[in-house]
Design a protein around this motif. Sequence first.
Motif, PDB file in Angstrom:
ATOM      1  N   ILE A 278      24.518  43.612  42.109  1.00 30.36           N
ATOM      2  CA  ILE A 278      25.328  44.334  41.130  1.00 30.36           C
ATOM      3  C   ILE A 278      26.795  44.191  41.535  1.00 30.36           C
ATOM      4  CG2 ILE A 278      25.862  46.559  40.088  1.00 30.36           C
ATOM      5  CD1 ILE A 278      23.003  47.408  40.663  1.00 30.36           C
ATOM      6  N   VAL A 279      27.600  43.611  40.631  1.00 33.53           N
ATOM      7  CA  VAL A 279      29.021  43.394  40.901  1.00 33.53           C
ATOM      8  C   VAL A 279      29.838  44.185  39.889  1.00 33.53           C
ATOM      9  CG1 VAL A 279      30.897  41.721  41.011  1.00 33.53           C
ATOM     10  CG2 VAL A 279      28.627  41.106  41.871  1.00 33.53           C
ATOM     11  N   GLU A 280      30.697  45.034  40.399  1.00 34.35           N
ATOM     12  CA  GLU A 280      31.588  45.818  39.547  1.00 34.35           C
ATOM     13  C   GLU A 280      33.033  45.431  39.869  1.00 34.35           C
ATOM     14  OE1 GLU A 280      32.748  50.515  38.686  1.00 34.35           O
ATOM     15  OE2 GLU A 280      31.051  49.999  39.978  1.00 34.35           O
ATOM     16  N   VAL A 281      33.705  44.825  38.884  1.00 35.55           N
ATOM     17  CA  VAL A 281      35.087  44.394  39.069  1.00 35.55           C
ATOM     18  C   VAL A 281      35.996  45.609  38.952  1.00 35.55           C
ATOM     19  CG1 VAL A 281      36.946  42.941  38.216  1.00 35.55           C
ATOM     20  CG2 VAL A 281      34.591  42.092  38.184  1.00 35.55           C
ATOM     21  N   LYS A 282      36.767  45.876  40.001  1.00 39.95           N
ATOM     22  CA  LYS A 282      37.645  47.035  40.026  1.00 39.95           C
ATOM     23  C   LYS A 282      39.079  46.689  39.612  1.00 39.95           C
ATOM     24  CE  LYS A 282      34.837  50.219  41.689  1.00 39.95           C
ATOM     25  NZ  LYS A 282      34.542  51.467  40.951  1.00 39.95           N
ATOM     26  N   GLU A 283      39.530  45.508  40.023  1.00 43.91           N
ATOM     27  CA  GLU A 283      40.921  45.144  39.749  1.00 43.91           C
ATOM     28  C   GLU A 283      41.064  43.633  39.812  1.00 43.91           C
ATOM     29  OE1 GLU A 283      45.205  45.693  42.016  1.00 43.91           O
ATOM     30  OE2 GLU A 283      43.770  47.368  42.064  1.00 43.91           O
ATOM     31  N   VAL A 284      41.720  43.070  38.794  1.00 36.03           N
ATOM     32  CA  VAL A 284      42.004  41.631  38.764  1.00 36.03           C
ATOM     33  C   VAL A 284      43.496  41.448  38.505  1.00 36.03           C
ATOM     34  CG1 VAL A 284      41.520  39.420  37.668  1.00 36.03           C
ATOM     35  CG2 VAL A 284      39.705  41.112  37.872  1.00 36.03           C
ATOM     36  N   PRO A 285      44.214  40.752  39.383  1.00 37.73           N
ATOM     37  CA  PRO A 285      45.649  40.543  39.171  1.00 37.73           C
ATOM     38  C   PRO A 285      45.904  39.719  37.911  1.00 37.73           C
ATOM     39  CG  PRO A 285      44.987  39.989  41.420  1.00 37.73           C
ATOM     40  CD  PRO A 285      43.739  40.168  40.637  1.00 37.73           C
ATOM     41  N   GLU A 286      47.047  39.950  37.304  1.00 39.18           N
ATOM     42  CA  GLU A 286      47.431  39.143  36.149  1.00 39.18           C
ATOM     43  C   GLU A 286      47.759  37.722  36.601  1.00 39.18           C
ATOM     44  OE1 GLU A 286      50.597  40.947  34.029  1.00 39.18           O
ATOM     45  OE2 GLU A 286      49.508  42.812  33.612  1.00 39.18           O
ATOM     46  N   GLY A 287      47.550  36.801  35.701  1.00 44.02           N
ATOM     47  CA  GLY A 287      47.903  35.414  35.992  1.00 44.02           C
ATOM     48  C   GLY A 287      47.013  34.758  37.019  1.00 44.02           C
ATOM     49  N   CYS A 288      45.713  35.077  36.980  1.00 44.57           N
ATOM     50  CA  CYS A 288      44.769  34.460  37.922  1.00 44.57           C
ATOM     51  C   CYS A 288      44.445  33.053  37.424  1.00 44.57           C
ATOM     52  CB  CYS A 288      43.500  35.308  38.031  1.00 44.57           C
ATOM     53  SG  CYS A 288      42.215  34.568  39.053  1.00 44.57           S
ATOM     54  N   SER A 289      44.977  32.046  38.092  1.00 43.24           N
ATOM     55  CA  SER A 289      44.807  30.663  37.644  1.00 43.24           C
ATOM     56  C   SER A 289      43.706  29.923  38.392  1.00 43.24           C
ATOM     57  CB  SER A 289      46.127  29.900  37.810  1.00 43.24           C
ATOM     58  OG  SER A 289      46.540  29.914  39.172  1.00 43.24           O
ATOM     59  N   ARG A 290      43.192  30.537  39.429  1.00 43.87           N
ATOM     60  CA  ARG A 290      42.173  29.840  40.241  1.00 43.87           C
ATOM     61  C   ARG A 290      41.190  30.855  40.787  1.00 43.87           C
ATOM     62  NH1 ARG A 290      43.369  26.191  45.709  1.00 43.87           N
ATOM     63  NH2 ARG A 290      41.191  25.878  46.308  1.00 43.87           N
ATOM     64  N   ARG A 291      39.903  30.481  40.758  1.00 39.70           N
ATOM     65  CA  ARG A 291      38.841  31.332  41.286  1.00 39.70           C
ATOM     66  C   ARG A 291      38.028  30.594  42.337  1.00 39.70           C
ATOM     67  NH1 ARG A 291      37.840  36.022  38.381  1.00 39.70           N
ATOM     68  NH2 ARG A 291      39.045  36.232  36.448  1.00 39.70           N
ATOM     69  N   LEU A 342      36.049  34.625  42.413  1.00 38.45           N
ATOM     70  CA  LEU A 342      37.046  35.650  42.731  1.00 38.45           C
ATOM     71  C   LEU A 342      38.463  35.094  42.647  1.00 38.45           C
ATOM     72  CD1 LEU A 342      35.223  37.194  45.786  1.00 38.45           C
ATOM     73  CD2 LEU A 342      36.021  38.534  43.851  1.00 38.45           C
ATOM     74  N   CYS A 343      39.402  35.991  42.320  1.00 35.56           N
ATOM     75  CA  CYS A 343      40.824  35.665  42.338  1.00 35.56           C
ATOM     76  C   CYS A 343      41.455  36.227  43.611  1.00 35.56           C
ATOM     77  CB  CYS A 343      41.535  36.278  41.140  1.00 35.56           C
ATOM     78  SG  CYS A 343      40.958  35.695  39.550  1.00 35.56           S
ATOM     79  N   ILE A 344      42.554  35.638  44.024  1.00 32.79           N
ATOM     80  CA  ILE A 344      43.324  36.234  45.106  1.00 32.79           C
ATOM     81  C   ILE A 344      43.848  37.589  44.644  1.00 32.79           C
ATOM     82  CG2 ILE A 344      45.487  36.051  46.402  1.00 32.79           C
ATOM     83  CD1 ILE A 344      45.006  33.057  46.610  1.00 32.79           C
ATOM     84  N   GLY A 345      43.640  38.613  45.458  1.00 30.52           N
ATOM     85  CA  GLY A 345      44.065  39.966  45.123  1.00 30.52           C
ATOM     86  C   GLY A 345      43.030  40.781  44.372  1.00 30.52           C
ATOM     87  N   GLU A 346      41.918  40.156  43.981  1.00 30.81           N
ATOM     88  CA  GLU A 346      40.899  40.874  43.212  1.00 30.81           C
ATOM     89  C   GLU A 346      40.151  41.861  44.100  1.00 30.81           C
ATOM     90  OE1 GLU A 346      36.982  39.917  40.398  1.00 30.81           O
ATOM     91  OE2 GLU A 346      38.428  38.341  40.885  1.00 30.81           O
ATOM     92  N   LYS A 347      39.735  42.973  43.465  1.00 26.54           N
ATOM     93  CA  LYS A 347      38.938  43.989  44.156  1.00 26.54           C
ATOM     94  C   LYS A 347      37.617  44.158  43.424  1.00 26.54           C
ATOM     95  CE  LYS A 347      42.919  46.561  45.929  1.00 26.54           C
ATOM     96  NZ  LYS A 347      43.621  47.872  45.978  1.00 26.54           N
TER      97      LYS A 347
END
Length: 587
Positions: A278-291, A342-347
Motif C-alpha cells: 500500500i503506497v500513499e503519496v504524501k507530497e510531490v514537488p512541482e516540476g518533477c521531470s524524472r522518476r 519516485l521524484c526527488i523530494g517526494e514523500k
Amino acid sequence: ASVQSTISPHHFARSLSIVTTLQMDLMTLTVLFCLHVTLVTVNCNPGPLEDVVIDRYDIPKICPREVQTEDFIRYHFNGTFSADGKKFDSSHDRGKAFISQVGLGRLITGMDRGLLSMCVNERRRIKIPPHLAYGSIGTGGVIPPDAVLVYDVLLLDIWNTQDTVQIRTLSKPASCNRTTVASDFVRYHYNGTLLSGAAFGSSHSKNSTYDTYLGQGDLIKGMEEGLLGMCVGERRIIIVPPFLAYGETGQGTQVPPQATLVFQVLLVDVFNPKDDLIVEVKEVPEGCSRRTVTGDYIRYHYNGTFQDGTAFDSSYKRNSTYNTYIGKGYVIQGMDKALHGLCIGEKRKITIPPHMAYGQEGVGDLIPSSAVLVFNIHVIDFHNPEDPVDIKSTYKPEDCKVTSEADDLIQYRYNCSMMDGTLLDHYESPSITTLGANKVILGLEKGLSGMCVGERREVVVPPHWGHGENGAGGVPRSAVLFFELELVELQKGVPEGYMFVWLGDGPDPLFPAMDLNGDKEVPLEEFSAFIMLQVKEGKGRLLPGFDADSIIKDMFNNQDRNEDGKIVEYELKLKVDESEQVKRDEL
C-alpha cells in the motif's frame, strides 16, 4: 373382617344390623380421634416457619450482574452447623469450586433462595433452617435430623445458556481504514482474567504478542468472535461465557471448568495473506521531470513503525540517509517495489505486509514475527551510474564570443546544495580556479567550461562526477550536488608548464625583437618591457593568476644561462636548441 368371617349366610339380616352398629361406632371413634389430633396439633405449634437468613458481609462496589433463577454459578463455600460451628463440608478443602444451576431444585431449597441476587466476588453467610435443608431426616450420616446449616459463600462466576460474547470498546483510533475479518492474521496483546479477576494469562508478561489467523479454529469460539471488526490500536474487553471458551474441561491449572473468561485486548497488527503493498503519496514537488527506475541509486530518509505506531528504526536518528540501488534485491521486496516511480523530494507512506518484508522470521529483537511495517520516506536524491553532468544555462549574454576552457583562470560565484535544497556552500565573494588544473571536482569543472563572463548556469553533478561514495567534508556519501554558477571574470590561460605563450607566430628572429635598444644584450628591465608589450598588443599571454613581475623574472632567469644579469643571443639560441632537442626526444 374377623367379625364378618363369623357371620353365616343365613344370619345375614342380624349380621347386617350388627355390622351397621359397628360401622357407626367406628365413625364416631374416628371423628373423636381426628378432633383430638387437631386439638393437639394446634396446642403444640409455636408460630410460623423460619426462612433463610442472609448476611451480605462483603459486597463489591461494582456489580454488573446478579444471580437469577436458571443461572449457572461457580462458587466456593464452607458449611458449618449453626449449633456448634462444626464444619461438615468445604469446597476449599477439596480444592475445587462447586458448580450448579440456581432455582431448578438442584440445590437444597434454602441454598436456591440464598444464592439469588448475589454478585461475583460477593461474600455472604446463608443460614438455612431444617425444613429448607435436609429436614427431620438428615443425610448420609453427615447432616443430623433437624440441623440448622450455615454456608459461607464466595461467588466466582455467573453465566446462562442464553449468554453471548460481550464486547466493550475501551478506546479506538480516530482513523480506522481497516477492520479485522475472518482469514486475517492478527497480532495482539492481552491480559486474561476470570470473572472474579484472577489472572490466568498475559502476553505482556511474555513480552510477545499472540499471533494467529482468524476464522481457522485456532482460537476459542468466543475469542474468534470478539476479535472481529477491530482496528489496529483499538482496545477491547471481551467477555466469553464458558460454553464459548474451555467449557467443562477448563484449560490446565489456570482456567477451571465452566469458567467465564475476560480478555483485555490491544490489537497491534493485522494483515491478510492476499495483501499487496500500500503506497500513499504524501507530497510531490512541482516540476518533477524524472522518476526512479530499476538500476538507479537512491538516497532517502525514513521513519519505520509498526501499524500501532511503535517505532523500530529511523534514518533521521542516525543523521544519515539510507542509500541503495533500486530493483537489485538489496532491500526487502516491498521496499524495492515501492521505490520505483519516485521524484526527488517526494514523500510517501508505504505499508508492507510481512510476506513482502521479514515474514515469520522477523529480525531478532527489532522486528517481530509476521509484522506489518510502515515506512514514511523522503527522497533526498537519486541518480544512475551512467548519468552525465546536467548543465542548464539560465542566463547568457548576447555578446558571448570568448568562453572558458582548460588553462583559463576564472572567477565565479556559486551556491552548492543537495537536491532536497539543503545548502552546503555559499560564497558572496568570487572563487578563483584554473580550469583543467584538477582544483575542483570534475562535475564542477565541466559545468564551468564553455561559459561567457556574466553567464549563469544550474549544474547537477552526480556523485561519480563529484565526491563519490565517500563524500567530503559536509557532503554526504553518494550525494548528488546542485550548483548555481555565475562566471564573473575570465583570464585566458597557458598550457600546463608554461609561463608565457604566443597567441600566433612570434617574432622571427626573436632576439633582435627583444633587443629594443639594439645593444646586443637584454637586461631584465628590457626583457620585462618586451614581454609586457606583447601582452598589451594581444600577441602573447602570461600565466594567469600570478604576479606578472614574478613570472617575467622567472622567465628571464630561465634564459640567463650564465646568470650575469643579461641575455645575449647565444643564450637565447642555446635555450631554443635545447627545447627542440627535448621535443625530438619526446617523439
